[in-house]
Design a protein around this motif. Structure first.
Motif, PDB file in Angstrom:
ATOM      1  N   LEU A   1      17.542 -42.798   8.530  1.00 36.32           N
ATOM      2  CA  LEU A   1      18.542 -41.826   8.989  1.00 36.32           C
ATOM      3  C   LEU A   1      19.894 -42.492   9.181  1.00 36.32           C
ATOM      4  N   GLU A   2      19.882 -43.734   9.687  1.00 41.64           N
ATOM      5  CA  GLU A   2      21.135 -44.465   9.852  1.00 41.64           C
ATOM      6  C   GLU A   2      21.766 -44.735   8.486  1.00 41.64           C
ATOM      7  N   ASN A   3      20.933 -45.114   7.524  1.00 40.55           N
ATOM      8  CA  ASN A   3      21.416 -45.398   6.174  1.00 40.55           C
ATOM      9  C   ASN A   3      22.047 -44.166   5.541  1.00 40.55           C
ATOM     10  N   LEU A   4      21.505 -42.998   5.857  1.00 38.28           N
ATOM     11  CA  LEU A   4      22.012 -41.751   5.292  1.00 38.28           C
ATOM     12  C   LEU A   4      23.120 -41.128   6.151  1.00 38.28           C
ATOM     13  N   GLY A   5      23.447 -41.785   7.262  1.00 32.70           N
ATOM     14  CA  GLY A   5      24.585 -41.357   8.078  1.00 32.70           C
ATOM     15  C   GLY A   5      24.313 -40.202   9.022  1.00 32.70           C
ATOM     16  N   ILE A   6      23.040 -39.970   9.379  1.00 34.80           N
ATOM     17  CA  ILE A   6      22.731 -38.836  10.265  1.00 34.80           C
ATOM     18  C   ILE A   6      21.847 -39.247  11.451  1.00 34.80           C
ATOM     19  N   LEU A   7      21.869 -40.535  11.801  1.00 32.27           N
ATOM     20  CA  LEU A   7      21.051 -40.997  12.923  1.00 32.27           C
ATOM     21  C   LEU A   7      21.457 -40.306  14.222  1.00 32.27           C
ATOM     22  N   ASP A   8      22.745 -39.988  14.370  1.00 30.19           N
ATOM     23  CA  ASP A   8      23.218 -39.357  15.607  1.00 30.19           C
ATOM     24  C   ASP A   8      22.631 -37.959  15.815  1.00 30.19           C
ATOM     25  N   ARG A   9      22.041 -37.386  14.785  1.00 31.57           N
ATOM     26  CA  ARG A   9      21.445 -36.053  14.888  1.00 31.57           C
ATOM     27  C   ARG A   9      19.919 -36.085  15.015  1.00 31.57           C
ATOM     28  N   LYS A  10      19.320 -37.264  15.150  1.00 37.54           N
ATOM     29  CA  LYS A  10      17.878 -37.406  14.998  1.00 37.54           C
ATOM     30  C   LYS A  10      17.051 -36.519  15.932  1.00 37.54           C
ATOM     31  N   ASP A  11      17.553 -36.254  17.140  1.00 43.73           N
ATOM     32  CA  ASP A  11      16.785 -35.467  18.101  1.00 43.73           C
ATOM     33  C   ASP A  11      17.139 -33.979  18.083  1.00 43.73           C
ATOM     34  N   MET A  12      18.059 -33.591  17.199  1.00 42.37           N
ATOM     35  CA  MET A  12      18.415 -32.171  17.078  1.00 42.37           C
ATOM     36  C   MET A  12      17.357 -31.430  16.263  1.00 42.37           C
ATOM     37  N   LEU A  13      17.191 -30.144  16.569  1.00 44.95           N
ATOM     38  CA  LEU A  13      16.279 -29.328  15.790  1.00 44.95           C
ATOM     39  C   LEU A  13      16.843 -29.110  14.396  1.00 44.95           C
ATOM     40  N   VAL A  14      15.945 -29.016  13.426  1.00 41.80           N
ATOM     41  CA  VAL A  14      16.358 -28.754  12.048  1.00 41.80           C
ATOM     42  C   VAL A  14      17.005 -27.382  11.931  1.00 41.80           C
ATOM     43  N   GLY A  15      16.447 -26.393  12.640  1.00 36.85           N
ATOM     44  CA  GLY A  15      16.988 -25.043  12.605  1.00 36.85           C
ATOM     45  C   GLY A  15      18.440 -25.021  13.046  1.00 36.85           C
ATOM     46  N   GLY A  16      19.315 -24.434  12.221  1.00 32.79           N
ATOM     47  CA  GLY A  16      20.725 -24.341  12.561  1.00 32.79           C
ATOM     48  C   GLY A  16      21.588 -25.454  12.008  1.00 32.79           C
ATOM     49  N   GLN A  17      20.983 -26.467  11.383  1.00 33.13           N
ATOM     50  CA  GLN A  17      21.768 -27.553  10.799  1.00 33.13           C
ATOM     51  C   GLN A  17      22.445 -27.083   9.505  1.00 33.13           C
ATOM     52  N   PRO A  18      23.634 -27.629   9.190  1.00 28.00           N
ATOM     53  CA  PRO A  18      24.296 -27.284   7.927  1.00 28.00           C
ATOM     54  C   PRO A  18      23.417 -27.651   6.729  1.00 28.00           C
ATOM     55  N   TYR A  19      23.594 -26.934   5.636  1.00 29.10           N
ATOM     56  CA  TYR A  19      22.731 -27.111   4.470  1.00 29.10           C
ATOM     57  C   TYR A  19      22.830 -28.533   3.908  1.00 29.10           C
ATOM     58  N   GLY A  20      24.020 -29.110   3.926  1.00 30.25           N
ATOM     59  CA  GLY A  20      24.181 -30.481   3.436  1.00 30.25           C
ATOM     60  C   GLY A  20      23.378 -31.479   4.257  1.00 30.25           C
ATOM     61  N   ILE A  21      23.286 -31.252   5.566  1.00 28.24           N
ATOM     62  CA  ILE A  21      22.474 -32.107   6.441  1.00 28.24           C
ATOM     63  C   ILE A  21      20.997 -31.932   6.124  1.00 28.24           C
TER      64      ILE A  21
END
Length: 263
Positions: free
Chosen positions: A146-166
């Protein structure tokens, strides 16, 4: 020289018919190690059928599909059931993102590593030391991806509601948990805007370079295909038109007529 030297996949004479209609007709191609290889064609050309045969969702009528997976072990894929393919190091994504909206991002990513879990269900249910240690290792691996892909800061967020690119990045991260030698991407740019598609191109190249895997890209977005692919296979009505570099594909009269339009 072995036919699999410097190759991760070799397809020879692949054919499959449905109700007398040949969806794929004597198709042959190979994918080199760490290569981004494109498969293009109009609707009905047989692209989806090709990778369904590779991943053994369909069993071809004829042909050989050799795959060099973990430990450089070469396997004839047509002899394997579909559920064993991922264990060999061959993973696919789907055109529609298949994630569990009620789970966090990191929990969705961890699902991709379940095939390698050594602890049995009993140990996991009782949270025995072996299971806890293994889960900790996989969680650390998931966080690195997740860090490598630049989204580690979102790791504990629910998938529902995330932008499509994420969501696309989460699906990629889950795929990488299986430590793939080859990833098949099915229309990864579908639903993305121009800036998201540009970011996707960079992401695919980064995955190839940093995770040392080859990529088979099935995509309608010609700009993306021409931008990132090392070689491209063009098919029509299940038959091979040509294989070449993006420049060679663009200059091929048959491809211009069938796919890109003729000026």
């Amino acid at each position: 020289m072995s036919k699999m030297e410097n190759r991760v996949l070799n397809v020879e004479g692949l054919s499959i018919a449905f109700g007398g209609l040949k969806a794929v007709d004597n198709l042959s191609f190979d994918i080199k190690e760490k290569e981004i290889f494109g498969l293009i064609g109009p609707n009905g050309a047989g692209k989806t059928t090709v990778f369904n045969c590779i991943t053994q969702f369909y069993k071809p009528n004829t042909g050989e599909i050799l795959f060099k997976g973990h430990g450089d072990q070469v396997t004839e894929l047509t002899t394997k059931p579909v559920h064993e393919i991922i264990k060999l190091g061959l993973v696919r994504t789907f055109q529609n993102v298949e994630l569990i909206r009620e789970l966090s991002i990191i929990d969705n990513v961890l699902i991709g590593g379940h095939i390698d879990f050594k602890a049995n269900t009993f140990s996991q249910a009782l949270r025995l030391p072996k299971a806890r240690k293994e889960e900790k290792q996989y969680r650390e691996e998931a966080e690195k991806i997740l860090e490598n892909l630049g989204i580690l800061d979102r790791k504990d967020m629910l998938v529902g509601g995330q932008p499509y690119g994420i969501l696309k990045k989460v699906e990629m991260a889950r795929t990488l948990m299986a430590r793939p030698k080859l990833i098949i991407l099915d229309e990864p740019a579908a639903g993305l805007n121009d800036s998201e598609t540009l970011e996707l191109a960079k992401l695919i190249k980064k995955i190839r370079d940093e995770f040392n895997c080859a990529i088979l890209l099935v995509e309608h977005d010609m700009r993306l295909v021409m931008d990132i692919c090392d070689r491209i296979c063009a098919i029509n009505f299940g038959k091979l038109l040509t294989i070449g570099t993006p420049k060679e594909i663009q200059q091929n009269p048959a491809v211009q007529s069938a796919y890109l339009g003729v000026e």
